[in-house]
Design a protein around this motif. Structure first.
Motif, PDB file in Angstrom:
ATOM      1  N   PRO A  21      -4.334  -4.185 -14.854  1.00  0.00           N
ATOM      2  CA  PRO A  21      -4.121  -3.281 -13.712  1.00  0.00           C
ATOM      3  C   PRO A  21      -5.119  -2.120 -13.690  1.00  0.00           C
ATOM      4  O   PRO A  21      -5.469  -1.630 -12.617  1.00  0.00           O
ATOM      5  CB  PRO A  21      -2.697  -2.774 -13.923  1.00  0.00           C
ATOM      6  N   ARG A  22      -5.589  -1.694 -14.847  1.00  0.00           N
ATOM      7  CA  ARG A  22      -6.549  -0.579 -14.914  1.00  0.00           C
ATOM      8  C   ARG A  22      -7.860  -0.897 -14.201  1.00  0.00           C
ATOM      9  O   ARG A  22      -8.574   0.006 -13.788  1.00  0.00           O
ATOM     10  CB  ARG A  22      -6.822  -0.213 -16.370  1.00  0.00           C
ATOM     11  N   ASP A  23      -8.179  -2.183 -14.050  1.00  0.00           N
ATOM     12  CA  ASP A  23      -9.429  -2.559 -13.379  1.00  0.00           C
ATOM     13  C   ASP A  23      -9.420  -2.219 -11.890  1.00  0.00           C
ATOM     14  O   ASP A  23     -10.468  -2.105 -11.272  1.00  0.00           O
ATOM     15  CB  ASP A  23      -9.710  -4.049 -13.561  1.00  0.00           C
ATOM     16  N   VAL A  24      -8.232  -2.068 -11.297  1.00  0.00           N
ATOM     17  CA  VAL A  24      -8.137  -1.715  -9.876  1.00  0.00           C
ATOM     18  C   VAL A  24      -8.498  -0.247  -9.668  1.00  0.00           C
ATOM     19  O   VAL A  24      -9.053   0.124  -8.635  1.00  0.00           O
ATOM     20  CB  VAL A  24      -6.719  -2.020  -9.340  1.00  0.00           C
ATOM     21  N   ALA A  25      -8.189   0.583 -10.657  1.00  0.00           N
ATOM     22  CA  ALA A  25      -8.495   2.012 -10.550  1.00  0.00           C
ATOM     23  C   ALA A  25     -10.005   2.212 -10.531  1.00  0.00           C
ATOM     24  O   ALA A  25     -10.741   1.574 -11.281  1.00  0.00           O
ATOM     25  CB  ALA A  25      -7.880   2.768 -11.726  1.00  0.00           C
ATOM     26  N   GLY A  26     -10.466   3.078  -9.647  1.00  0.00           N
ATOM     27  CA  GLY A  26     -11.887   3.365  -9.575  1.00  0.00           C
ATOM     28  C   GLY A  26     -12.286   3.812  -8.189  1.00  0.00           C
ATOM     29  O   GLY A  26     -11.448   4.051  -7.318  1.00  0.00           O
ATOM     30  N   VAL A  27     -13.580   3.901  -7.981  1.00  0.00           N
ATOM     31  CA  VAL A  27     -14.133   4.366  -6.713  1.00  0.00           C
ATOM     32  C   VAL A  27     -14.714   3.175  -5.957  1.00  0.00           C
ATOM     33  O   VAL A  27     -15.485   2.403  -6.507  1.00  0.00           O
ATOM     34  CB  VAL A  27     -15.221   5.433  -6.944  1.00  0.00           C
ATOM     35  N   TYR A  28     -14.310   3.063  -4.719  1.00  0.00           N
ATOM     36  CA  TYR A  28     -14.788   2.012  -3.822  1.00  0.00           C
ATOM     37  C   TYR A  28     -15.609   2.679  -2.737  1.00  0.00           C
ATOM     38  O   TYR A  28     -15.155   3.620  -2.103  1.00  0.00           O
ATOM     39  CB  TYR A  28     -13.610   1.272  -3.187  1.00  0.00           C
ATOM     40  N   GLY A  29     -16.827   2.211  -2.526  1.00  0.00           N
ATOM     41  CA  GLY A  29     -17.683   2.795  -1.501  1.00  0.00           C
ATOM     42  C   GLY A  29     -17.824   1.843  -0.328  1.00  0.00           C
ATOM     43  O   GLY A  29     -17.775   0.629  -0.485  1.00  0.00           O
ATOM     44  N   ALA A  30     -18.002   2.418   0.865  1.00  0.00           N
ATOM     45  CA  ALA A  30     -18.154   1.588   2.055  1.00  0.00           C
ATOM     46  C   ALA A  30     -18.917   2.340   3.128  1.00  0.00           C
ATOM     47  O   ALA A  30     -18.842   3.554   3.226  1.00  0.00           O
ATOM     48  CB  ALA A  30     -16.792   1.173   2.601  1.00  0.00           C
ATOM     49  N   ALA A  31     -19.653   1.592   3.909  1.00  0.00           N
ATOM     50  CA  ALA A  31     -20.236   2.105   5.142  1.00  0.00           C
ATOM     51  C   ALA A  31     -19.546   1.327   6.237  1.00  0.00           C
ATOM     52  O   ALA A  31     -19.428   0.111   6.160  1.00  0.00           O
ATOM     53  CB  ALA A  31     -21.739   1.863   5.170  1.00  0.00           C
TER      54      ALA A  31
END
Length: 142
Positions: free
Chosen positions: A86-96
């Motif tokens: 589950p820890r792999d889902v945590a983080g920063v997702y970037g998008a344009a």
């Protein structure tokens, strides 16, 4: 002969490493995201990850910059792939991205974080918003 023996050992180590590596799995995810702004926007919300039969609460926050006007609420569901825990889902997702909603509209998005987790989400967006921006979405485990 030494070179051949060294190559054989390297191949055996590589094959053993393939068998020992952790297998990436999939999970289900549901997010509710509120977004609003004027040029600089902000987003926040919550969600749930279901992974290997267990539920994990998520928190969501983010910033965007570009053309952002208005406010909206998006209810998204989908799949998260390429995770080992589950820890792999945590983080920063970037998008344009670009989008607009007047009343109720459809929304679909594909995101990847620095750990390789991939979110494939779709759902509905409600509100009055127009955006053409660069944004970052941070997801954390609660």
């Amino acid at each position: 002969m030494r070179k051949l023996l060294g190559t054989i050992v390297a191949v055996l180590i590589g094959v053993a490493g393939l068998g020992a590596s952790a297998h990436a799995d999939d999970g289900r995810i549901a997010l509710t995201i509120f977004k609003g702004g004027w040029v600089i926007g902000g987003s926040g919300g919550s969600g749930t990850l279901v992974f290997k039969g267990r539920r994990y609460p998520l928190s969501i926050g983010g910033l965007s910059y570009g053309l952002v006007f208005g406010g909206s609420k998006a209810d998204l569901v989908g799949r998260v792939s390429n995770i080992r825990s589950p820890r792999d889902v945590a983080g920063v997702y970037g998008a344009a991205g670009a989008g607009a909603a007047i009343g109720v509209g459809a929304r679909a998005i594909l995101l990847r974080n620095e750990k390789g987790a991939v979110l494939e989400l779709s759902g509905r967006q409600v509100g009055l918003i127009a955006d053409l921006d660069l944004s970052g979405l941070a997801i954390g485990l609660q």
